[in-house]
Scaffold this motif. Structure first.
Motif, short mmCIF file in Angstrom:
data_model
loop_
_atom_site.label_atom_id
_atom_site.label_comp_id
_atom_site.label_asym_id
_atom_site.label_seq_id
_atom_site.Cartn_x
_atom_site.Cartn_y
_atom_site.Cartn_z
N HIS A 229 0.84 -1.21 0.00
CA HIS A 229 0.00 0.00 0.00
C HIS A 229 0.87 1.26 0.00
O HIS A 229 0.62 2.20 0.75
CB HIS A 229 -0.94 0.01 1.22
N CYS A 230 1.88 1.25 -0.85
CA CYS A 230 2.85 2.35 -0.86
C CYS A 230 3.06 2.89 -2.28
O CYS A 230 4.04 2.51 -2.96
CB CYS A 230 4.19 1.91 -0.28
N PRO A 231 2.20 3.76 -2.76
CA PRO A 231 2.44 4.38 -4.07
C PRO A 231 3.70 5.26 -4.03
O PRO A 231 4.04 5.83 -2.99
CB PRO A 231 1.18 5.23 -4.29
N PHE A 232 4.38 5.36 -5.17
CA PHE A 232 5.54 6.24 -5.27
C PHE A 232 5.09 7.70 -5.31
O PHE A 232 4.11 8.04 -6.00
CB PHE A 232 6.33 5.92 -6.54
N GLN A 233 5.79 8.56 -4.59
CA GLN A 233 5.55 9.99 -4.66
C GLN A 233 6.56 10.67 -5.57
O GLN A 233 6.21 11.39 -6.49
CB GLN A 233 5.58 10.60 -3.27
N LYS A 234 7.85 10.42 -5.30
CA LYS A 234 8.89 11.00 -6.14
C LYS A 234 10.21 10.29 -5.86
O LYS A 234 10.38 9.61 -4.85
CB LYS A 234 9.04 12.50 -5.89
N ILE A 235 11.15 10.48 -6.78
CA ILE A 235 12.51 9.98 -6.61
C ILE A 235 13.47 11.13 -6.88
O ILE A 235 13.34 11.83 -7.89
CB ILE A 235 12.81 8.81 -7.58
N GLU A 236 14.40 11.33 -5.99
CA GLU A 236 15.39 12.39 -6.12
C GLU A 236 16.79 11.77 -6.16
O GLU A 236 17.10 10.87 -5.39
CB GLU A 236 15.29 13.37 -4.94
N ARG A 237 17.62 12.30 -7.05
CA ARG A 237 19.00 11.80 -7.16
C ARG A 237 19.94 12.68 -6.34
O ARG A 237 19.92 13.91 -6.47
CB ARG A 237 19.47 11.75 -8.61
N ARG A 238 20.76 12.04 -5.54
CA ARG A 238 21.76 12.76 -4.75
C ARG A 238 22.99 13.05 -5.60
O ARG A 238 23.17 12.49 -6.68
CB ARG A 238 22.17 11.93 -3.53
N GLU A 239 23.86 13.90 -5.08
CA GLU A 239 25.09 14.25 -5.80
C GLU A 239 25.98 13.02 -5.99
O GLU A 239 26.72 12.92 -6.98
CB GLU A 239 25.85 15.34 -5.06
N VAL A 245 14.05 7.53 -2.44
CA VAL A 245 12.76 7.06 -2.93
C VAL A 245 11.70 7.45 -1.91
O VAL A 245 11.71 6.95 -0.77
CB VAL A 245 12.78 5.54 -3.14
N HIS A 246 10.80 8.33 -2.30
CA HIS A 246 9.74 8.81 -1.42
C HIS A 246 8.46 8.04 -1.71
O HIS A 246 7.95 8.05 -2.84
CB HIS A 246 9.52 10.31 -1.62
N LEU A 247 7.93 7.39 -0.66
CA LEU A 247 6.70 6.62 -0.77
C LEU A 247 5.63 7.25 0.09
O LEU A 247 5.94 7.91 1.09
CB LEU A 247 6.93 5.18 -0.32
N GLU A 248 4.39 7.03 -0.30
CA GLU A 248 3.28 7.59 0.47
C GLU A 248 3.20 6.95 1.86
O GLU A 248 3.12 5.73 2.00
CB GLU A 248 1.97 7.36 -0.29
N GLY A 249 3.28 7.79 2.90
CA GLY A 249 3.15 7.31 4.27
C GLY A 249 4.36 6.60 4.82
O GLY A 249 4.27 5.91 5.84
N GLN A 250 5.52 6.72 4.17
CA GLN A 250 6.74 6.03 4.61
C GLN A 250 7.91 7.01 4.65
O GLN A 250 7.90 8.04 3.98
CB GLN A 250 7.08 4.89 3.64
N ASP A 251 8.91 6.67 5.45
CA ASP A 251 10.16 7.42 5.40
C ASP A 251 10.85 7.11 4.07
O ASP A 251 10.70 6.00 3.52
CB ASP A 251 11.07 7.01 6.56
#
Length: 448
Positions: A229-239, A245-251
């Motif tokens: 039950h964890c849809p993806f919100q966004k992904i950000e690339r570090r330097e 990886v940002h998931l709904e309702g999760q760290d």
């Protein structure tokens, strides 16, 4: 001048397209096949064949560990991802060459360009050349589906996973179908930390529920982490190249790679089928009749692009049936019921016929026989994993409606047993067969 340049023009040189091409040519047709990438299709180039080789490679981690309990000692054992990857890709090259030779030996013209439909009997190549054909066969297969969310461009799919420069220490896999769980097993066995992320709480939808539960338990014990039950919100690339990886309702989860395995869609975008009056289905699939004919009498379609049963052997049968029907004066239908399938997870599972739930809904009065056992191979291993076989039977006839298995070598065992299920044999027929001992397969005739 002849009205048509070719009797048959095939778009797509995958398993279904190649089979249809060579059989039609053997029936005397003048055939050309257009392919924009490589001959062999998804299965050979970027699918089940290279993936199964990775499965074999990953199994050695477990086998080397178990070998010590069988008296073997290994010092300095190590794993080199690059060597395995390159061996796999070389075998893909080999198979690609064999497929090309098959077409050449049957005098099928290969055109390595993208082709689109421009009418009931016409095709346009990327070079601009216009081709006229009496019949057109569309066999372009499927393509990985990638959901839209911020940062999705940082993800890879099953197309790219075979070409990774290095083994990811932390892998996030989106989806919980057979592609997702097969790669989860591969990379987990190779020492990666694998997290499977799914929008629902169901893995392997369509397979028997008891087997799904067993696989979930075993893979979790092996270290695969699941987030449901964890849809993806966004992904950000570090330097440093890592991914947040940002998931709904999760760290957020930190990963080195994100593999999207959320299903495949028919590869019909921009194919031009509307010029022949062909309307696509809701998923982009090409609707066809039982002979694989579209709403246009001169255009047919086989394989994954029709979204009937997305399996390579099915596409091959559909290609054969098409060629025999249209060019061999032998009308042939493909029966899409009782098709065996397997998931090369670790451990693998396989099934044929109806699941327990499907059988109850369709027949009502059924009886389920099962065997829950510890495979002999695991006795010396430090694993308490158990196999599970299920036989679903109609009552009171005892006819076997379905057979489902999870455990070592389940797909290899199922292939022969699937013949019995398709033939309509009964539980009494299984019981009357003498067991082959000691083997896991003997559980098929010992179930209670």
């Amino acid at each position: 001048m002849p009205e048509y340049e070719y009797d048959l023009f095939v778009i797509g040189a995958g398993s279904g397209g190649v089979r249809a091409s060579r059989v039609a040519a053997a029936h005397g047709a003048k055939v050309a096949v257009a392919e924009e990438y490589r001959v062999g299709g998804t299965c050979v180039i970027r699918g089940c064949v290279p993936k199964k080789l990775l499965v074999y490679g990953s199994h050695f981690a477990e086998d080397l560990e178990d070998a010590e309990n069988y008296g073997w000692s290994f010092e300095g054992a190590s794993f080199d991802w690059g060597r395995l990857r390159d061996h796999v890709l070389r075998d893909v090259d080999r198979l690609n060459g064999l497929y090309e030779k098959t077409l050449e030996s049957h005098k099928v013209e290969r055109i390595m360009e993208r082709a689109t439909v421009t009418g009931p009997h016409s095709v346009k190549l990327a070079s601009g050349r216009e081709v006229a054909a009496k019949y057109i066969l569309v066999a372009v297969g499927g393509w990985p589906f990638v959901p839209e969310f911020e940062g999705s461009e940082h993800c890879i799919t099953s197309n790219e996973v075979f070409h990774l420069d290095k083994l990811p220490k932390r892998l996030v896999i989106a989806g919980a179908g057979y592609i997702a769980l097969e790669f989860a097993g591969i990379f987990n066995a190779l020492g990666c930390h694998v997290t499977v992320v799914n929008r629902s709480n169901v893995i392997l939808r369509g397979y028997d529920e008891a087997l799904r539960d067993r696989l979930l338990q075993i893979t979790m014990s092996r270290g695969i982490e699941y987030k449901f039950h964890c849809p993806f919100q966004k992904i950000e690339r570090r330097e440093d190249g890592a991914l947040d990886v940002h998931l709904e309702g999760q760290d957020p989860i930190v990963a080195d790679q994100v593999l999207v395995a959320t299903g495949r869609k028919p590869n019909t975008a921009g194919l031009g089928l509307e010029t022949a009056g062909i309307a696509l289905g809701e998923k982009g699939e090409i609707p066809v009749d039982e002979y694989s004919k579209t709403s246009c009498d001169s255009i047919y379609a086989v394989g994954d692009v029709t979204d009937r049963v997305q399996l390579t052997p099915v596409a091959i049968r559909e290609g054969q049936a098409f060629a025999d029907t249209v060019f061999g004066d032998k009308p042939t239908k493909v029966d899409h019921s009782c098709v065996p399938s397997a998931v090369f997870s670790q451990p693998p599972l396989a099934g044929v016929g109806l699941t327990e739930g499907e059988a109850r809904n369709s027949y009502g009065n059924i009886r389920v026989y099962s065997s829950d056992f510890r495979p002999m191979k695991n006795v010396f291993a430090n694993r308490a994993e158990r196999g599970l076989y299920k036989l679903i039977c109609e009552e009171p006839s005892g006819r076997v409606l379905g057979l489902h298995m999870i455990g070592p070598e389940a797909p290899e065992i199922l292939q022969a047993a699937a013949i019995a299920v398709r033939a309509g044999l009964t539980k009494a027929d299984f019981d009357a067969t003498v067991a082959l001992h000691p083997s896991m397969a003997e559980e098929l005739v010992l179930m209670k």
